[in-house]
Design a protein around this motif. Structure first.
Motif, PDB file in Angstrom:
ATOM      1  N   GLN A   1      41.179  34.355  42.862  1.00  0.00           N
ATOM      2  CA  GLN A   1      40.255  33.102  42.838  1.00  0.00           C
ATOM      3  C   GLN A   1      40.987  32.220  43.824  1.00  0.00           C
ATOM      4  OE1 GLN A   1      39.348  31.615  38.654  1.00  0.00           O
ATOM      5  NE2 GLN A   1      40.652  33.159  37.820  1.00  0.00           N
ATOM      6  N   GLY A   2      41.261  32.748  44.952  1.00  0.00           N
ATOM      7  CA  GLY A   2      41.687  31.868  46.083  1.00  0.00           C
ATOM      8  C   GLY A   2      42.965  31.528  46.183  1.00  0.00           C
ATOM      9  N   GLU A   3      43.880  31.927  45.390  1.00  0.00           N
ATOM     10  CA  GLU A   3      45.404  31.595  45.536  1.00  0.00           C
ATOM     11  C   GLU A   3      46.063  32.956  45.227  1.00  0.00           C
ATOM     12  OE1 GLU A   3      46.851  28.719  42.670  1.00  0.00           O
ATOM     13  OE2 GLU A   3      45.348  29.233  41.346  1.00  0.00           O
ATOM     14  N   TRP A   4      47.508  33.004  45.612  1.00  0.00           N
ATOM     15  CA  TRP A   4      48.304  34.124  45.200  1.00  0.00           C
ATOM     16  C   TRP A   4      48.885  33.869  43.810  1.00  0.00           C
ATOM     17  CZ3 TRP A   4      48.467  38.798  47.418  1.00  0.00           C
ATOM     18  CH2 TRP A   4      48.055  38.745  48.454  1.00  0.00           C
ATOM     19  N   ARG A   5      48.815  34.573  42.843  1.00  0.00           N
ATOM     20  CA  ARG A   5      49.431  34.396  41.631  1.00  0.00           C
ATOM     21  C   ARG A   5      50.433  35.298  41.317  1.00  0.00           C
ATOM     22  NH1 ARG A   5      44.378  32.324  37.838  1.00  0.00           N
ATOM     23  NH2 ARG A   5      43.384  30.824  39.238  1.00  0.00           N
ATOM     24  N   THR A   6      51.543  34.962  40.285  1.00  0.00           N
ATOM     25  CA  THR A   6      52.507  36.200  39.946  1.00  0.00           C
ATOM     26  C   THR A   6      51.763  36.974  39.076  1.00  0.00           C
ATOM     27  OG1 THR A   6      54.393  34.444  40.457  1.00  0.00           O
ATOM     28  CG2 THR A   6      54.970  36.079  38.833  1.00  0.00           C
ATOM     29  N   VAL A   7      52.289  38.202  38.955  1.00  0.00           N
ATOM     30  CA  VAL A   7      51.872  39.090  38.155  1.00  0.00           C
ATOM     31  C   VAL A   7      52.916  39.354  37.111  1.00  0.00           C
ATOM     32  CG1 VAL A   7      51.441  41.540  37.802  1.00  0.00           C
ATOM     33  CG2 VAL A   7      50.239  40.393  39.613  1.00  0.00           C
ATOM     34  N   GLY A   8      52.707  39.464  36.037  1.00  0.00           N
ATOM     35  CA  GLY A   8      53.640  39.640  34.739  1.00  0.00           C
ATOM     36  C   GLY A   8      53.492  40.713  33.924  1.00  0.00           C
ATOM     37  N   THR A   9      54.542  41.402  33.030  1.00  0.00           N
ATOM     38  CA  THR A   9      53.835  42.305  32.181  1.00  0.00           C
ATOM     39  C   THR A   9      55.075  42.384  31.241  1.00  0.00           C
ATOM     40  OG1 THR A   9      53.491  44.564  31.902  1.00  0.00           O
ATOM     41  CG2 THR A   9      55.058  44.248  33.291  1.00  0.00           C
ATOM     42  N   LEU A  10      54.936  43.056  30.061  1.00  0.00           N
ATOM     43  CA  LEU A  10      55.820  43.315  28.910  1.00  0.00           C
ATOM     44  C   LEU A  10      56.099  44.778  28.618  1.00  0.00           C
ATOM     45  CD1 LEU A  10      55.080  40.543  26.291  1.00  0.00           C
ATOM     46  CD2 LEU A  10      57.066  40.668  27.779  1.00  0.00           C
ATOM     47  N   SER A  11      55.098  45.601  29.034  1.00  0.00           N
ATOM     48  CA  SER A  11      55.253  46.937  28.985  1.00  0.00           C
ATOM     49  C   SER A  11      54.749  47.703  30.251  1.00  0.00           C
ATOM     50  CB  SER A  11      54.623  47.238  27.734  1.00  0.00           C
ATOM     51  OG  SER A  11      52.998  47.126  27.860  1.00  0.00           O
ATOM     52  N   ASP A  12      54.616  48.950  30.030  1.00  0.00           N
ATOM     53  CA  ASP A  12      54.282  49.637  31.466  1.00  0.00           C
ATOM     54  C   ASP A  12      54.712  49.369  32.604  1.00  0.00           C
ATOM     55  OD1 ASP A  12      52.158  50.820  29.413  1.00  0.00           O
ATOM     56  OD2 ASP A  12      51.033  48.974  29.742  1.00  0.00           O
TER      57      ASP A  12
ATOM     58  N   CYS B   1      23.445  46.533  38.045  1.00  0.00           N
ATOM     59  CA  CYS B   1      23.874  45.967  39.103  1.00  0.00           C
ATOM     60  C   CYS B   1      24.554  47.204  39.831  1.00  0.00           C
ATOM     61  CB  CYS B   1      24.677  44.805  38.863  1.00  0.00           C
ATOM     62  SG  CYS B   1      23.679  43.240  38.083  1.00  0.00           S
ATOM     63  N   GLY B   2      25.458  46.591  40.984  1.00  0.00           N
ATOM     64  CA  GLY B   2      26.306  47.579  41.515  1.00  0.00           C
ATOM     65  C   GLY B   2      27.723  47.931  40.870  1.00  0.00           C
ATOM     66  N   ASN B   3      28.715  48.128  41.890  1.00  0.00           N
ATOM     67  CA  ASN B   3      29.936  48.082  41.490  1.00  0.00           C
ATOM     68  C   ASN B   3      30.689  46.965  41.099  1.00  0.00           C
ATOM     69  OD1 ASN B   3      29.610  50.684  42.953  1.00  0.00           O
ATOM     70  ND2 ASN B   3      31.766  50.929  43.202  1.00  0.00           N
ATOM     71  N   PRO B   4      31.641  46.889  40.205  1.00  0.00           N
ATOM     72  CA  PRO B   4      32.409  45.543  39.890  1.00  0.00           C
ATOM     73  C   PRO B   4      32.965  45.216  41.009  1.00  0.00           C
ATOM     74  CG  PRO B   4      33.283  47.285  38.635  1.00  0.00           C
ATOM     75  CD  PRO B   4      31.863  47.861  39.316  1.00  0.00           C
ATOM     76  N   VAL B   5      33.128  44.202  41.535  1.00  0.00           N
ATOM     77  CA  VAL B   5      33.756  43.698  42.639  1.00  0.00           C
ATOM     78  C   VAL B   5      34.855  42.779  42.164  1.00  0.00           C
ATOM     79  CG1 VAL B   5      33.615  42.014  44.756  1.00  0.00           C
ATOM     80  CG2 VAL B   5      31.645  43.462  44.182  1.00  0.00           C
ATOM     81  N   ALA B   6      34.882  41.817  41.162  1.00  0.00           N
ATOM     82  CA  ALA B   6      35.783  40.839  40.801  1.00  0.00           C
ATOM     83  C   ALA B   6      35.723  40.501  39.482  1.00  0.00           C
ATOM     84  CB  ALA B   6      35.704  39.695  41.731  1.00  0.00           C
ATOM     85  N   GLU B   7      36.767  40.180  38.675  1.00  0.00           N
ATOM     86  CA  GLU B   7      36.698  39.684  37.440  1.00  0.00           C
ATOM     87  C   GLU B   7      37.787  38.538  37.266  1.00  0.00           C
ATOM     88  OE1 GLU B   7      38.846  39.242  33.697  1.00  0.00           O
ATOM     89  OE2 GLU B   7      39.644  40.787  35.339  1.00  0.00           O
ATOM     90  N   SER B   8      37.463  37.489  36.552  1.00  0.00           N
ATOM     91  CA  SER B   8      38.490  36.627  36.505  1.00  0.00           C
ATOM     92  C   SER B   8      38.177  35.640  35.347  1.00  0.00           C
ATOM     93  CB  SER B   8      38.277  35.485  37.735  1.00  0.00           C
ATOM     94  OG  SER B   8      37.067  35.039  37.592  1.00  0.00           O
ATOM     95  N   ILE B   9      38.684  34.532  34.954  1.00  0.00           N
ATOM     96  CA  ILE B   9      38.550  33.517  33.831  1.00  0.00           C
ATOM     97  C   ILE B   9      38.112  32.414  34.708  1.00  0.00           C
ATOM     98  CG2 ILE B   9      40.014  34.744  32.262  1.00  0.00           C
ATOM     99  CD1 ILE B   9      41.628  32.566  32.513  1.00  0.00           C
ATOM    100  N   GLY B  10      37.267  31.490  33.999  1.00  0.00           N
ATOM    101  CA  GLY B  10      36.760  30.116  34.325  1.00  0.00           C
ATOM    102  C   GLY B  10      36.705  29.372  33.213  1.00  0.00           C
ATOM    103  N   PRO B  11      36.460  28.091  33.665  1.00  0.00           N
ATOM    104  CA  PRO B  11      36.467  26.943  32.391  1.00  0.00           C
ATOM    105  C   PRO B  11      35.325  27.144  31.584  1.00  0.00           C
ATOM    106  CG  PRO B  11      36.010  25.832  34.315  1.00  0.00           C
ATOM    107  CD  PRO B  11      36.405  27.238  34.728  1.00  0.00           C
ATOM    108  N   LEU B  12      35.234  26.553  30.317  1.00  0.00           N
ATOM    109  CA  LEU B  12      34.357  26.499  29.198  1.00  0.00           C
ATOM    110  C   LEU B  12      33.133  25.765  29.837  1.00  0.00           C
ATOM    111  CD1 LEU B  12      35.995  25.815  26.015  1.00  0.00           C
ATOM    112  CD2 LEU B  12      35.434  28.042  26.887  1.00  0.00           C
TER     113      LEU B  12
END
Length: 1504
Positions: free
Chosen positions: A269-280, A89-100
């Motif tokens: 995935q269609g909404e604004w989500r808070t970004v968190g981190t513990l390092s970097d 396939c071509g370039n990666p466009v998006a990556e997310s998680i979805g339900p089982l």
């Protein structure tokens, strides 16, 4: 071993076993094939359940089964890139998680890391043992399908390669343009193209793409673009196209006051989500600041307690999506970037509209309201001159009094502020200033209330902004409809309105302008009802609008029908029917936000007046916009008349009814901004329900109830709209609406819900029913289905003919069915239905209203049968309308009274008065005081102007009949007036209120006049049963004597009291309604105009609300909320009628209890002075016959002889008129000036300061918060327009609210709630300056045309003004020349010296005084001084000097005689000969100035 199955079987084998044997062979062959297929390699990957082969849930083949990939730290640049590469396939466009997946499997594999350069996924670090996925989610990936960018620095840059026969080929630069690049960037999830160049990212090693792309730029995927064969099959080295796209707009910082500061959020995935981190933390902040174009990271603040998915970056990534992500909830991250402050603005203003030498000018620095405080540094390039001012309201003004060459150069504003414990600064663009001798023509700003759309995807979509008082402001949400949007689209030269919504505020703040309504036919938005003063938008939202860009439907019945017109070179052209087909129509209907095409025909909506479109559309039907369709040249350039194509689209499928058991019943929901939302209302229930039933193609409204406890945005309809989106709406949450429509039958063109032409649904269209096929039993079913009473009338043609088809069946109802659908039908014997036979049906109103506890069915508390029980009906307003409706529905007569005191509270009902039954009114479930109504039982007055006038009708056999004039006399009239609660009869005449449409009463009344009810009177048979036309008796009763004014010294002044339930009660009114109530009181009492409504009545009384047009107070609405008592002063014997305010109108005086106009010849200036004084107005301003029209009544037969000092017109003498005729056009009209009862104090001018109003013998502070009050103040003070309304007046005063069009402050509403005092600055702030001419040599004398100056003499022109404000400057202008001089004002004056007069000095001079006060430039110009230059004649010269010598000799002689007796004394008062000479010359000069013309009387003061 091979077995012949057909020959080895026993001969006795039944032939029916052969199919089973064949199946065994098939199964066996399938097993053999399955054994030959190799299983996938361990750790192979695939994407499943996606929309393409390159998108979906990630699955890994492990130990014989496909397992999901559990969420862990993942990077789109590494892990997703490897996966896309393996799948070709071509370039990666998006990556997310979805339900089982649905089968409940929770197991999956864990991938820990890839380097990004692996060819296969199994080469990455994978932990093999499957485990349970944390959070029960799997990884989902989207790769581009046919294009990728190779060898770039990130996901959004590289050499363009496309998939060709499962291999990848580079693209030649010559075959790829900007529109192609836009599609590629969109396809791979990036922003707009930033760079496009051959060889930018090297040469590909494989083949070259052999096609040329022909994208339009709007496609979602490169696969959607058309292609053509290349002209040249070679691509020279260095021409493999490289592309750099901007980063996607999927990261933002919120809550920090700037787009470069705040908590980090990622659009996922269609909404604004808070970004968190513990390092970097630092690395991640650097990526965020880089992606947003916000400079470097300044600080990373802890403390964001919101927890969201984790992100980990190295710091070198181009965008956040290239970092590792996980779905572990981690503490939110707050970032401050260096480019925190927006770039400030720098602007130039000057008091005279240009930047000319010696002119004042001001450089203003301003910035968006991000943070409080800060300062502005104004720098001057090429010089070390700098000025600093604190930022006040986010701006600072640097004032320069007189421009010269030293001011020429480049200026910039630097805004500094200390926030987040750091210093930040931002510099504006350069302002280049040139100083010229001629005034620079300034660029005209947009017209007030101009509109634009910003931040949209096209020029015809976006946030609505309105230009108001020098700035663009958002439009705040109020009740808005597609009518308003239609005007906006029209002004912007866009097409049809497609949608309207609200969206979050733009970054520059929260203020906005409020629009109240458009009619829909305005050409410009500013012609609508706009309330200009900006306020804070409720809920923090602005209006957003989308108009179609290139097509519109004109002259149709709604938004979805009309003549098709397309935009051609900024003008609109109609389209010929031959060039437009069904597929084109599908695209147009989609483009304008409607449903599928329903009708397409030439001439359907008339011919366009302009040009005809010269192309032929070739749409495929699946395009989103008409602009996306191909076109070709027309074969024939002519379009015959009647061929301009008209299109009717179906209404959009954006409304539904839910929870009601069928599609035609339930709670109303509207699809808005991507979701179904509840529709709520407080009024217009019937109208909204009609629109909903119409749009859903259901039948008539059966019922419409509020009370759905789910609250939704408000909708308000007139009832004639085609769809709900044409109605007005607001975003106030209101009780949800539930509607029940009939499914298969409706009544059309009737007067209410229970009458109309019968139409039934046939094949999704409506058909009328022939009278011959519809009988009484059918009618009973229809009336029952629609929730009405029994059939009352059934007749062909009763409600007109339907335009569509006729129902081809005959109903055979038994009368007991619940629905018409339940009835049997049979084929019609005759398929024709003659004109006039479409059956019309009138059902009686439902028996769902009653009056209880009043002693008869026509009196008592109102109850409504609702949801299985009788409920009390309550109301706070519309009392008269509801009572009239109840009386009408119950078949009673006129409303007699609406007494208060019903302590039971019931749901609220609001009616207009025109409804047929109470269920057509609006209602709410707020508990309101119960309503009690008393109706007359057997008589009513119809078609009159009030409750006490109309055509007399009596009840006969349950219907109402008019009464013949010959059968009704004065005594009968006294009984009727008494029964209806009115006063004595005032007029009794046949035909006075028209003819009744029904029968005539067949009896003659014989009342004695003392009966209580007309039913108590005797009757006799009529001698003659005919009643000629024009003889239906009309009756006017006088107003009831139930209102009085007490404590005011006359019957026309005092506190208002109303006789109610046996006692006199105080009447109170809301502040905004006091003048309307007062007008009704003065009218009912037979007094004149309202003079004043003074406050201070401390007694509280029940509330009354009037429109101002009522004949008596009992026709107004009332409630029992206690309000401050109302005091009214009416004129007693005179009134002004049909004027623009309280102080203008046609003069009418009282004569024998009626009002008569006054002839102009009998009314002079002194009479007018008395009338103006009696009304509390100023002096007469205009007095003229016919100024305010002619009165309809008699003319006053006296002549007034006032002296002008009287307080009342009644105090004036009168005499008989010499001539008793008054010709038409001579009824005298009078305009008085406004009273001198308003002033502005403390502002240094009569046109600036705090507003005070003279009230009850003292000056009182006025409190208000808007510009409308200020506009009225400036108008009344004759001070020009409003310049500003300043805050900070801490004195609190009584509240005033104006519409802005009032003539004076006393016409506005007022209350005695204390509000912040109002300070107003009007435009005519400065007094007019003086100009005068002086000279010391006697060269000035008065000529015939004004002052004249001898040639060669010195002279001085002096400008001066009253000492209002310090500073300022004077500009001396010379008419007919561009020569000007400017001097600063010293002690409020400036002298301009001219050394020797010559002919060039002859002309007109004026002084213009400029000053910068209250943060604005003000100017005022003097009168003209006309100066003539003449030759100096010798005799005059000699005479003047002889006079000087004689005066000198006289002075010396006088001094000698005075000082001689005291010459031995010490001489302390010596007078030199020079002093005497100077004094003499001044005397001569004064004598010449006395003749010097306009303004020279003030010259002496200036010289002294």
């Amino acid at each position: 071993m091979t077995v012949d199955l057909f020959h080895s079987v026993e001969p006795q084998l039944e032939t029916d076993m052969i199919p089973a044997v064949i199946l065994m062979i098939l199964f066996r062959s399938t097993d053999l094939q399955a054994q030959s297929v190799s299983p996938p390699a361990e750790y192979s990957v695939r994407l499943v359940d996606g929309t393409t082969s390159c998108s979906g849930k990630v699955e890994v083949f492990y130990r014989g089964e496909w397992l999901g990939l559990c969420p862990s730290w993942w990077s789109i640049m590494k892990e997703a890139k490897v996966l896309c590469r393996e799948l070709n396939c071509g370039n990666p466009v998006a990556e997310s998680i979805g339900p089982l997946v649905e089968d409940g499997r929770k197991r999956g594999l864990f991938l820990y890391s890839c380097r990004g350069n692996e060819s296969l996924f199994r080469q990455c670090d994978i932990r093999g043992e499957p485990g349970y996925c944390f959070g029960e989610y799997y990884h989902h990936v989207i790769c581009s399908e046919s294009v990728w960018l190779v060898d770039g620095a990130g996901l959004c840059s590289g050499r363009v390669e496309v998939k060709s026969s499962q291999s990848w080929a580079s693209v030649c630069e010559a075959d790829f343009d900007r529109q192609d690049a836009e599609v590629v960037c969109r396809d791979i999830g990036c922003g707009a193209p930033a760079a496009l160049q051959g060889g930018l990212y090297g040469e590909g090693e494989g083949q070259t793409w052999d096609k040329e792309f022909q994208c339009k730029g709007k496609e979602s995927l490169l696969l959607d673009c058309d292609t053509s064969d290349r002209k040249h099959n070679t691509c020279l080295p260095g021409n493999a196209v490289g592309l750099t796209c901007s980063e996607p707009d999927n990261v933002r910082l919120v809550g920090g006051g700037s787009r470069c500061a705040g908590g980090v959020e990622w659009y996922d995935q269609g909404e604004w989500r808070t970004v968190g981190t513990l390092s970097d933390v630092k690395a991640m902040a650097a990526v965020v600041c880089r992606q947003l174009g916000c400079g470097s990271t300044l600080s990373v603040l802890p403390g964001d307690t919101t927890r969201r998915f984790g992100v980990s970056c190295s710091g070198s990534e181009s965008s956040l999506r290239e970092c590792l992500t996980s779905y572990d909830l981690l503490p939110g991250l707050t970032v401050i970037c260096s480019d925190l402050l927006v770039q400030p603005d720098i602007s130039l203003t000057d008091s005279l509209g240009g930047v000319s030498r010696d002119h004042n000018f001001t450089i203003t620095c301003s910035t968006q309201p991000q943070y409080p405080g800060g300062s502005f540094l104004l720098t001057f390039t090429g010089s070390n001159i700098q000025q600093i001012q604190p930022a006040v309201n986010h701006s600072a003004a640097f004032h320069f009094p007189a421009a010269d060459d030293s001011h020429q150069g480049n200026y910039s504003c630097v805004y500094d502020n200390y926030v987040f414990s750091h210093n930040f600064s931002s510099e504006s663009e350069l302002l280049s200033l040139a100083i010229t001798d001629l005034q620079v023509q300034s660029v005209s700003p947009p017209a007030e209330y101009s509109v634009r759309l910003v931040n949209g995807t096209t020029s015809c979509s976006g946030t609505v902004e309105v230009f108001y008082r020098g700035e663009w402001l958002g439009l705040c949400p109020v009740w808005w409809s597609m009518r308003d949007v239609k005007v906006l689209c029209r002004e912007l030269n866009c097409g049809n309105p497609v949608s309207e919504s609200i969206g979050p505020l733009i970054e520059d703040g929260r203020r906005g302008v409020f629009l109240y309504s458009c009619r829909g036919n305005e050409s410009l938005f500013r012609q609508c009802d706009i309330r200009g003063r900006p306020g804070v938008c409720n809920g923090g939202y602005y209006h957003h609008v989308t108009c179609s860009e290139s097509v519109k439907l004109v002259d149709g019945a709604g938004l979805c029908s009309g003549r098709v017109e397309v935009k051609s070179n900024q003008s609109w052209a109609s389209v010929c029917e031959a060039d437009f087909d069904r597929q084109d129509a599908e695209v147009v209907c989609r483009d304008v936000g409607c449903g599928a095409p329903a009708a397409l025909q030439g001439g359907l909506y008339g011919e366009g007046g302009g040009q005809t479109w010269d192309k032929e559309f070739q749409c495929k039907g699946n395009e989103s916009l008409l602009l996306d369709c191909d076109t070709s040249d027309r074969e024939n350039n002519t379009c015959l008349p009647g061929n301009a194509v008209g299109l009717t689209c179906s209404e959009p499928d954006d409304v539904r009814l839910v929870g009601g058991g069928c599609r035609c019943a339930g709670g109303v929901e509207w699809y808005d901004q991507g979701e179904w939302r509840t529709v709520g209302t407080l009024s217009d229930v019937k109208a909204i329900a009609a629109v909903v039933c119409r749009q859903l193609d259901c039948g008539s409204t059966v019922s419409a109830l509020t009370g759905n406890i789910t609250r939704g945005f408000g909708v308000s309809c007139s009832g004639s709209e085609s769809s709900l989106r044409e109605c007005s709406r607001s975003y106030d949450l209101l009780p949800g609406l539930t509607v029940i429509c009939s499914e298969s039958v409706r009544l059309v063109d009737g007067a209410g819900l229970c009458s109309g032409r019968v139409e039934v649904k046939s094949n999704q269209s409506w058909a009328s029913v022939c009278e011959a096929d519809f009988d009484r039993q059918d009618a009973e079913v229809v009336c029952g289905e629609l929730g009405c009473g029994a059939p009352a009338a059934l007749q062909g043609g009763l409600y007109g003919e339907g335009e569509g088809q006729t129902w081809d069946k005959e109903f055979q109802c038994k009368g007991k069915e619940s629905l018409l659908l339940d009835c049997d039908t049979s084929d019609r014997e005759n398929n024709t239905c003659l004109p006039g036979n479409a059956v019309g049906l009138t059902c009686s109103e439902p028996d769902d209203v009653r009056l209880v506890g009043g002693g008869s069915r026509c009196a008592g508390g109102v109850e409504w049968y609702d949801q299985g029980e009788w409920r009390t009906v309550g109301n706070l307003s519309d009392v008269k309308a509801i009572a009239a409706l109840v009386c009408r529905q119950l078949g009673c007569g006129s409303t007699v009274s609406v007494p208060p005191g019903n302590i039971t509270r019931g749901f609220g009902v609001s009616c207009s008065g025109s409804e047929s039954s109470l269920r057509e009114c609006s209602r709410s479930y707020d508990l309101l005081p119960g309503l009690t109504v008393i109706c007359s039982e057997s008589v009513r007055l119809v078609d009159g102007a009030s409750l006490c006038s109309g055509r007399v009708e009596v009840k006969s056999n349950q219907s109402w009949v008019s009464v013949c004039e010959a059968d009704f006399d004065r005594q009968d009239a006294e009984v009727v007036c008494g029964e209806l609660g009115c006063g004595a009869p005032a007029a009794l005449q046949g035909g006075l209120y028209g003819e009744g449409g029904g029968q005539t009463w067949d009896k003659e009344f014989q009342c004695k006049g003392n009966e209580s009810l007309l039913l108590d009177c005797d009757t006799s048979d009529r001698e003659n049963n005919t009643c000629l036309p024009g003889n239906a008796v009309g009756l006017t009763c006088s107003k009831p004597d139930d209102v009085r004014l007490v404590g005011g010294g006359s019957h026309c002044a005092g506190g208002v009291e109303w006789y109610d339930q046996g006692e006199w009660r105080t009447v109170g009114a809301d502040d905004w309604n006091q003048r309307d109530v007062a007008a009704v009181v003065c009218r009912q009492l037979g007094c004149g105009s309202t003079v004043s409504v003074p406050p201070g009545n401390t007694t509280r009384g029940f509330s009354v609300s009037c429109s101002g047009s009522e004949g008596a107070l009992r026709e107004c609405s009332r409630s029992y909320d206690l309000l401050p008592g109302l005091t009214v002063i009416c004129s007693e014997s005179v009134r002004l009628v049909d004027g623009a305010g309280l102080c203008s109108g046609r003069v009418e005086v009282k004569s024998n209890q009626s009002w008569a106009s006054v002839c102009e010849a009998d009314f002079d200036r002194q009479d007018a002075e008395v009338v103006c004084r009696e009304f509390g107005c100023g002096a007469p301003a205009a007095l003229q016959g016919g100024l305010y029209g002619e009165g309809g009544g008699q003319t006053w037969d006296k002549e007034f002889q006032c002296k002008g000092k009287e307080s009342l017109l009644l105090d004036c003498d009168t005499s008989d008129r010499e001539n008793n005729t008054c010709l038409p056009g001579n009824a005298v009209g009078l305009t008085c000036s406004e009273p001198d009862d308003v002033r502005l104090v403390g502002g240094g001018s009569r046109c600036a300061g705090g507003v005070e109003w003279y009230d009850q013998g003292e000056w009182r502070t006025v409190g208000a918060e808007d510009w409308d009050v200020a506009a009225v103040v400036c108008r009344q003070m004759r001070c020009g327009s409003t310049v500003s309304v300043l805050p900070g007046n801490t004195t609190r005063g009584f509240g005033v609210s104006c519409s802005g069009s009032d003539s004076s402050l006393r016409e506005c509403w007022r209350s005695y709630y204390l509000r912040p005092g109002l300070t107003v600055i009007c435009s005519d702030l400065l007094v007019q300056p003086d100009i005068f001419l002086t000279d010391l040599m006697g060269g000035v004398f008065r000529g015939h045309q004004g002052p004249e100056m001898f040639r060669g003499y010195n002279f001085t022109i002096t400008c001066s003004t009253q000492p209002q404000y310090p500073g300022g400057s004077f500009l001396l202008t010379f008419t007919g020349s561009n020569r000007t001089q400017t001097q600063p004002a010293v002690n409020h004056s400036a002298a301009f010296l001219f050394p020797a007069a010559d002919d060039s000095h002859q002309g007109n001079y004026s002084c213009v005084y400029d000053n910068y006060v209250f943060s604005h430039n003000f100017s005022s110009e003097s009168e003209l001084l006309s100066l003539t230059i003449t030759a100096s004649p010798l005799p005059a010269f000699i005479i003047r000097h002889v006079v000087v010598l004689l005066i000198l000799l006289t002075a010396i002689t006088t001094s000698y005689l005075y000082y001689k007796p005291t010459r031995r004394q010490k001489r302390v008062n010596r007078v030199s000969s020079m002093d005497l000479y100077v004094n003499a010359m001044e005397m001569v000069s004064l004598s010449s100035r006395a003749e010097a013309g306009p303004g020279e009387e003030r010259a002496a003061q200036g010289t002294e």
